[in-house]
Structure formats: C-alpha cells, structure tokens
Design a protein around this motif. Structure first.
Motif, PDB file in Angstrom:
ATOM      1  N   VAL A 184       0.848  -1.192   0.000  1.00 50.17           N
ATOM      2  CA  VAL A 184       0.000   0.000   0.000  1.00 50.17           C
ATOM      3  C   VAL A 184       0.886   1.245   0.000  1.00 50.17           C
ATOM      4  O   VAL A 184       2.053   1.186   0.386  1.00 50.17           O
ATOM      5  N   ARG A 185       0.302   2.337  -0.458  1.00 47.35           N
ATOM      6  CA  ARG A 185       1.053   3.584  -0.479  1.00 47.35           C
ATOM      7  C   ARG A 185       0.462   4.548   0.544  1.00 47.35           C
ATOM      8  O   ARG A 185      -0.760   4.674   0.675  1.00 47.35           O
ATOM      9  N   CYS A 227     -13.773   1.011  -0.107  1.00 53.87           N
ATOM     10  CA  CYS A 227     -13.704   2.430  -0.337  1.00 53.87           C
ATOM     11  C   CYS A 227     -15.012   3.022   0.179  1.00 53.87           C
ATOM     12  O   CYS A 227     -16.094   2.592  -0.243  1.00 53.87           O
ATOM     13  N   SER A 264      -7.340  14.372   0.793  1.00 47.15           N
ATOM     14  CA  SER A 264      -7.989  13.904  -0.421  1.00 47.15           C
ATOM     15  C   SER A 264      -9.271  14.712  -0.607  1.00 47.15           C
ATOM     16  O   SER A 264      -9.991  14.982   0.351  1.00 47.15           O
ATOM     17  N   LEU A 293      -9.967   5.159   1.274  1.00 49.71           N
ATOM     18  CA  LEU A 293      -9.614   3.781   0.972  1.00 49.71           C
ATOM     19  C   LEU A 293      -9.200   3.109   2.278  1.00 49.71           C
ATOM     20  O   LEU A 293      -8.307   3.594   2.969  1.00 49.71           O
ATOM     21  N   ASP A 296      -3.568   5.385   1.174  1.00 48.91           N
ATOM     22  CA  ASP A 296      -3.774   6.248   0.016  1.00 48.91           C
ATOM     23  C   ASP A 296      -4.008   5.455  -1.267  1.00 48.91           C
ATOM     24  O   ASP A 296      -4.714   5.893  -2.154  1.00 48.91           O
ATOM     25  N   GLU A 297      -3.334   4.308  -1.382  1.00 46.78           N
ATOM     26  CA  GLU A 297      -3.473   3.562  -2.627  1.00 46.78           C
ATOM     27  C   GLU A 297      -3.094   2.104  -2.377  1.00 46.78           C
ATOM     28  O   GLU A 297      -2.196   1.817  -1.594  1.00 46.78           O
ATOM     29  N   LEU A 298      -3.777   1.206  -3.068  1.00 45.51           N
ATOM     30  CA  LEU A 298      -3.379  -0.203  -3.036  1.00 45.51           C
ATOM     31  C   LEU A 298      -2.477  -0.441  -4.241  1.00 45.51           C
ATOM     32  O   LEU A 298      -2.867  -0.155  -5.371  1.00 45.51           O
ATOM     33  N   LEU A 299      -1.273  -0.939  -4.007  1.00 47.05           N
ATOM     34  CA  LEU A 299      -0.326  -1.107  -5.112  1.00 47.05           C
ATOM     35  C   LEU A 299      -0.322  -2.529  -5.641  1.00 47.05           C
ATOM     36  O   LEU A 299       0.105  -2.765  -6.755  1.00 47.05           O
TER      37      LEU A 299
END
Lengths: 703, 161
Positions: free
Chosen positions: A553-554, A572, A611, A617, A633-636
């Motif tokens: 994850v980021r 989400c 955001s 998320l 922040d983000e799923l990589l």
C-alpha cells in the motif's frame, strides 16, 4: 600435524544426537514388537556408531558407557535376552544417560544423576561384575573367542585423508593398544618430488604387523571411520591355532590396488620368518569403500552449515530483486528488446528462489517422535493408559520454526496427557475406554501449517477456570465471559487449574509460554474444548519465516507492506460514513459491525495529503479476533516479499515487523498489525489525557 | 597516550604508532573516524523513513540487500540542518556487529596521526565528552576523533518508555 578437534567434535555431537533419536524411536517401537530383529539391529548400529565416534573424539565416558550398553544389546540381538518392558525402560534411561553425558562433554552440563544406577543396572543384566566395568573403549565387543594371532594390516589412506580430519598416527596408536606392534613399514613410493607435493594430501601407505589376542574384528573396528577413498586390509600371517579355521577369505574389490602398493616393500625380517603364510594370507575384509554403499540406498543427505544455507537463500533473494530491477528497466526501453529472454530468466530465478526456500524445510516427524516419548513417560509416571497417534509426520516446515516449536509442543502434549486424559478408573466410570487417545496432527493449508493436538479426556473445567480467574483477579467477580473467552483464559500467564502440582505439569507456566513462543513465530494458538469429551488445541504456524505474502500500500510517498494473512478486505467508503466517537476515536460500520479506524498517516508520522474526492480507501485487517480499518492512500498490489530483520542493524520499531526490498531497490517497511493497533491505543490514551488536561485547565481558570 | 590509542584502536596502528582516520566535515568542523571502522562511502540516496524515530534517524537504505539505518550526524550533534548537495555522502561504518550509515557534509581525506599528536579530550566538567576519544593535530587542523560506539550505541536499544 594439528587437527582442530573441536570442529569435528561439534559434528560428533550433532551426529550422536541423531543416533540417540534413532535409538529412542526404535526402542519405543520395540516395546510393541520385541522380536523385531531389524529394530534391534538399528539400535545396535546406533549404539555402535556412538561408541566408535565418542572414542575417536575423546569423549571416553560416553564410549565406556556405550560399550557396556552394547554388550547388552549384543545379547538381545543374539536372543540371549528378551526385550521385555523393564529392559526397554532400562535402555531408554541409557539413552537419556548418554544424552546427558554428551551434554556434559559438550557444554559442561552436570552429569546425569542416574548415571551410576543405570550403569550398574546394565552390568547386572549383563551378568558382569561392576568391578571390571571400565573396559578399554576401543575393544570391539563382538568376539570373545581367543582369535588372536599375528596380523598384517595394510593401510592405504586416500589423498584427501587429512582433509577428513583423520590422522594415520592415531590409527596406528589405536592399533598398538590392541596388541604389540612388531613392525611398521611405510611405503613412500607415491611420494612426489618436493616441488609437486601438496601439503594437505596424503601420499603414504603403511604396513603394520601386529601380534594380538584380539579377534580380527577388533582390528577392523579401528578403521571403521575411514573415508571412502581410503582402504585397508587385514591378513593373518600367523594365526593362532584356535582362530585359524574361522578365517574366511572374503573377496575384496580393492585387491588390485592394495596388492599394487603392498608388494615390493616387505622387509627381509619378515620374509625369513613367515615366507609361506604371507602367500596364503587371507584378506578378511574388503575396504571401507564398500560399507557406505548399503547406506546410499537410504535417504542420502549432505550436512550443511546453517549459516551458509541462510546466506545462500539471502543471496538468491537478492537475485530475485536484481532480476526484477532489470526487468523494470527493460520495460522502460522502447522497442521491447530483450523482454522475452528476461521473462525466461525471471522464471528461472523465481524457481530458484522457491527451491532455495525448500532447502530449509524439514519434516516435522522428528519433533513428533519426541512427543511419543513424552507421552509414554507421563503415562508411566501418573499411571494412565494413553494411545498416542500422529498424523501428517511428513508435513514440512522451516527448520527455524521446527526447532522453536518443539518446546511449546512438549508443554502441550504433557498437559494433554497429565490434565486432559483421566485415570483408567475415571474413564471407565464415564463410560469411556480405559485407554485415552492423544492425537497429534499436522497439515498444511494455504501459507500455514496447522498442528492440532486432540485428546479425548475430560476437557476444560469451565467452572474451575472461572473461579481461578476471579480468584487471581484476572476477571472481575461478576463477569460473565463467553465460553471461548473462558477457554482462552488458560493462555494467561501463571494460570494453572491442575488440582495438584505434579512434577510433570501444573506449575502454571505452561500455556502462556506456549502462546508466547507461537506468537514469536508469527503464529497463533487456539483451543476448543467440550467438557467431558476432550480438548483440541490448534497451533497455526507460517510455513517459513523468510518470506511473506504482502499487500503493498502507499501512504503519501512511502510504500508499506501489510501481511496478507491479516487482511480481510479492502473497501472504499465516503468520508461522511466515518464517525467520531468520544474516547474511541473514529469508527466505521461494516455490515453492522463497528470497526475502529486507524489513521496510519498519523500513527506513523507521515505527512498526509488531503484527499478532495470525499472517498477513503480502507484496508480491513484482523488481529487476534479484533478487526480494524487502516486508512491508506493507494493499493499497489500483492507480492511475496523477503523479510529483512530491522534488528540486524538497528532495533525493534513499534508497529513495524520488519523491512523488505522492493523490485526497484527501495526499502519498504512491513507493518505489524498488532503493533499498529497498540500505537492506536496509545494515541487514543494520550488524546484522552490531553482532553482531560485541557478540561481541568478550563475549570481552574477564572473565566 | 598509548593506552588511549590501544583502547580505541581496532588494530590499525602499526609498530610506529601511526593511526589512520577518515576525516569529514560537519558544519565547518572536522571530525575523524578510525579508518578500519569505515566499510564504504557512498552517495546520498533515497532513504525510507522509519516512523516515530528521533530526528537524527533518517531511515533505512538498501545496501546490496542489507537494510542499514542512516543517522544524520548534524541532527545528532544538534547542528543546524543543511541542504543535501552533491558533496553529501553516507559513510557506512561498523559499530560492533551492526552496520550504520552516517550522513555528513563531505569527506575530506585520510589522516595519518602519530600517537604523540593525539591529545586527550579536554575535561569540560559537567559536559559529557565521552563521544570524543581525542583531538588530533595535523598542521593547523584540529580533528575531533569520534568514539562511534559511544555515540551510536544507544540507537540499538529501544528507548524505555
């Protein structure tokens, strides 16, 4: 020439341990099938190997003890004795004594307390007086007949002789203890010129004439640890009348080589005295090279230093990272040249990694077998009848995990036998068969190995546990915990419900230690129990400690890895579904369940970018039955990562389980969900403190 | 003087009593580390920060497969922080059995110092100067020789809360 014996000794200790394990296993089987010759042979071979090796490495006590033991085994094998229960018991104690003696020699542990007793008991069974109990350990146990005479020993060491840690002088000395050496001739014809000589190679061979009262077998015993390339031959040149007829010429595969180097260097002295006999001399045994071939059929293994193996696995891990770095670079070059061969290379590298990780995997069978003994001893001690069944012995686990699970497993098995299973009378009273059953099962499921210990005993006594918990102040007096909660109480430190403390268990340092050890291995333990019908304890262990399936994850610019095992789902949700509850912090409702929300940015001290899309998320993770939502922040993506310990060069960091190196060479931290939830608790606590502080301030201030 | 050298020297002093130190600059001051402690010097690369650490711990880097923590010596000495530029380097040192990277402004050179030109750290009373083993004089330079173990040893154990 100086040999570093300590290095070889270490190998001896390891090997002796394995032989003892073998002996123990065979002995336990012998109890049920006392006439099994193969078992007896296994036991005998193990004892013999220990004896020989211990004498070679100067651990004389072990040698002497094993010698007496071997005499007894010899009689067992010959059928002079029968392997009845007391005898097996004695042999098992002997195994323990040898284990103790080895521990004593290895790191100065105190001598086993029952040494004298077992030793004299062995003598009693043997029918030998204890007085002559200290035979020269090098004496072969085999033949008592007067089979002496004059022998010629040809010894032709391999060039690598010294590298195997051997030394001809020691062998000759050992021979000299068996009789009088009349003549030693050295053959130097293979000796190269000084410029070509390799200092570590052996170019010499010997011919030794020895007059002895011992049987040729004893002479052969001297050479039992010769390496494969070396050869020896013993021939009788003037056998004593009694033994002469027993000599059987044995065809020797190595004849030619031996004849090649043995002729041409006989001394005149010998030719004059025994010209005829030497011609008729009968070679008794072939070379050492023929002995290992029978073993080769069995599982052949190579002993490798653990550290070297770890280094290899580490390096292969680096190779994987290196390969994926190249792949990424190739992808960025327009034209796609080399991508195909890179893909092929990548596959090989991944296969290689998989294989390398497999190197450390060992079957759990050896650990299970130890439990066999534990059950047996406990059952004997407390007068219970227990049948022990193991299943899935071949299940493989990382060596580190196997080594560290052994002690907790002993605790568990002991508990099951001591507390779980009732006495035969009680069992019959409850309508069960007198013999209790303890079943230990291992199986693999997903990335985990499960060990399941099941007994059909009395199960957990809920009432007593609850009483005890209240008495100890672990629970408030009026609490009404759920059934599962009561069962889990036994994992609390210092919690034992055994009515009396036996010397087997009941000191209250059992299950909490089990839990701690299992958790240290990134595993978990749970118990299910039906009162009156028994308990099942399940231990979940990771297959390996070296790699981990992770969710990348980021958070702002940083990449973190969340162990996939603890991830339930990711969702989400709109920001307005996040609720603030005083004293609890942020929560969300997930299908009716209230789940606390942890703001990773805040807990990990990372700058968060606001955001604007009104969405959040969340990764839902579970730790020991508690769910929480982590804000990312983000799923990589999902990836297998090689775990690097932060403690190696740094220290433990709260909330971080370790680090890993990503495909682009960057370091990413692996989150420890348990630690993160602790950070969340602390954060809440300090926030609460702050609220209280500001509140009291406002009360104090005049306005 | 001999005892002082013996105590902190890891074996680089030859019979003539000469020790070698790698010198580097920090905020216009010069410091030295025993050369045998130094594993390598590398350009400053991207550091992965570790959460909730003291300010001087920049984070960790990947040094050929080993995860190595990075300490900013300016922060450690409470000096004003500086922009990292092309001279900024990481000195990778061995501290006991561990490996650590030190961020410094720039490395200067290797200094050969005889025993006789190392002076004891002046006694400053209440101020703890144990992190300096001595002051080496070379021409008109004065180089503070660091006791890496003392300086960084506390980073390995988690602070007691």
């Amino acid at each position: 020439m100086q040999i570093d014996m300590s290095r070889f000794r270490a190998a001896f200790y390891v090997e002796a341990g394995e032989h003892l394990q073998l002996m123990e296993a065979a002995l336990l089987q012998l109890e049920s099938s006392p006439r099994d010759v193969e078992l007896l042979n296994t036991i005998f071979r193990a004892a013999h190997s220990i004896k020989g090796a211990s004498t070679t490495f100067g651990v004389d006590e072990v040698g002497r003890f094993t010698h007496v033991l071997e005499n007894l085994l010899e009689r067992l094998r010959d059928g002079a004795l029968e392997a009845n229960a007391p005898l097996v018991e004695l042999l098992l104690s002997s195994v323990d004594v040898i284990d103790g003696l080895i521990a004593n020699a290895k790191d100065g542990a105190p001598l086993p307390g029952n040494l004298e007793q077992v030793f004299s008991e062995l003598h009693r069974v043997n029918g030998t007086p204890v007085a002559d109990s200290l035979p020269m350990p090098t004496h072969g146990p085999v033949t008592e007949s007067k089979a002496g005479g004059l022998f010629r020993v040809h010894l032709k060491p391999s060039p690598e002789f010294f590298r195997f840690g051997q030394e001809p002088l020691l062998l000759i000395r050992e021979l000299s203890e068996l009789g009088t050496i009349q003549k030693t001739a050295i053959d130097t014809k293979n000796l190269p010129s000084l410029s070509e000589i390799h200092p570590e190679e052996c170019y010499l061979s010997w011919e030794i004439d020895i007059a002895t009262d011992c049987a040729p077998q004893s002479l052969e015993d001297v050479f039992m640890f010769l390496d494969e390339g070396s050869s020896y031959r013993i021939e009788a040149i003037a056998a004593s009348p009694a033994s002469a007829p027993t000599m059987q010429p044995t065809p020797s595969a190595e004849h030619t080589t031996e004849n090649g180097n043995s002729h041409g260097q006989r001394t005149t002295n010998e030719k004059e005295s025994e010209p005829d006999v030497s011609k008729n001399a009968s070679p008794i045994r072939s070379t050492a090279a023929t002995t290992p071939t029978t073993k080769a059929v069995e599982n052949e293994t190579v002993r490798v230093d653990r550290q070297r193996l770890d280094e290899l696995i580490n390096q292969i891990g680096e190779l994987v990272i290196g390969a994926s770095m190249v792949e990424q670079e190739l992808l960025s070059i327009p034209g796609g040249h080399g991508l195909e061969s890179m893909a092929a290379l990548g596959k090989i590298v991944r296969d290689l990694q998989e294989m390398s990780l497999g190197l450390r995997m060992v079957p759990i069978a050896a650990t299970f077998q130890k439990m066999n003994r534990v059950i047996r001893d406990v059952a004997k001690k407390v007068g219970k009848q227990i049948q022990f069944i193991t299943e899935g012995d071949d299940t493989e686990l990382d060596k580190t995990v196997v080594d560290q699970i052994s002690d907790p497993l002993v605790h568990m098995v002991r508990n099951a036998a001591d507390h779980g299973i009732e006495t035969p009378e009680q069992r019959v009273e409850c309508g069960k068969s007198a013999e209790g059953v303890v079943k230990l099962r291992a199986y693999q499921q997903g990335g985990n190995v499960y060990l399941e210990l099941k007994d059909d005993g009395r199960g957990l006594d809920r009432k007593r546990i609850l009483e005890k918990a209240i008495e100890r102040g672990i629970l408030p007096a009026d609490s009404t915990p759920s059934d599962a909660e009561i069962c889990n109480l036994i994992f609390q430190p210092g919690f034992s419900t055994a009515k009396e403390v036996t010397d087997v268990s009941g000191r209250g340092v059992g299950m909490d230690v089990v839990r701690r050890n299992v958790e240290a291995l990134q595993g978990s333990v749970s118990i299910k129990s039906i009162e009156g019908q028994g308990s099942t304890i399940t231990v979940r262990l990771p297959l390996t400690l070296a790699i981990l399936d992770g969710l990348l994850v980021r958070l702002s610019d940083e990449v973190f890895v969340i162990p996939l095992l603890s991830v339930i789902e990711s969702i989400c949700i709109p920001t307005d579904e996040i609720h603030k509850i005083v004293g609890v912090g942020d929560v969300i409702t997930l299908r009716g369940e209230v789940v606390p929300l942890l703001k990773l940015h805040r807990l990990l001290n990372i700058q968060s970018r606001a955001s604007s899309d009104g969405q959040r998320l969340l990764v839902i993770v579970e730790d020991q039955g508690r769910r929480m939502a982590l804000c990312v922040d983000e799923l990589l993506g999902q990836q297998q990562v090689v775990i690097k310990n932060l403690e190696t060069n740094f220290r433990k960091v709260p909330g971080v389980a370790g680090a890993t190196i990503l495909g682009d060479g960057r370091v990413a931290l692996i989150l420890d969900t348990f630690g993160v939830s602790n950070l969340g608790q602390e954060d809440l606590a300090s926030a609460r403190q702050a609220v209280i502080a500001s509140h009291s301030e406002s009360v104090m201030s005049p306005n | 003087m001999t005892t002082l050298i013996d105590k902190y020297d890891v074996g680089n002093s030859n019979s003539s009593g000469i020790s070698q130190f790698l010198t580097f600059a920090l905020n216009d001051q010069e410091f030295g580390i025993e050369i045998l402690r130094v594993q390598e010097i590398k350009n400053f690369t991207r550091v992965t920060p570790i959460p909730n650490m003291p300010e001087c711990i920049k984070g960790v880097i990947n040094l050929r497969g080993t995860v190595v923590p990075i300490v900013d010596l300016r922060k450690k000495f409470a000096m004003p922080s500086a922009e990292y530029n092309q001279f900024t380097v990481i000195i990778v040192v061995n501290v006991g059995t561990k490996i650590m990277g030190l961020v410094v402004d720039a490395v200067s050179d290797v200094l050969n110092v005889g025993e006789e030109s190392i002076e004891k750290t002046p006694d400053l009373g209440a101020i703890d100067t144990s992190f300096i083993t001595g002051l080496a004089k070379s021409g008109d330079r004065l180089v503070a020789l660091l006791n890496i173990e003392y300086l960084l040893g506390d980073q390995f154990s988690a602070p007691s809360v």
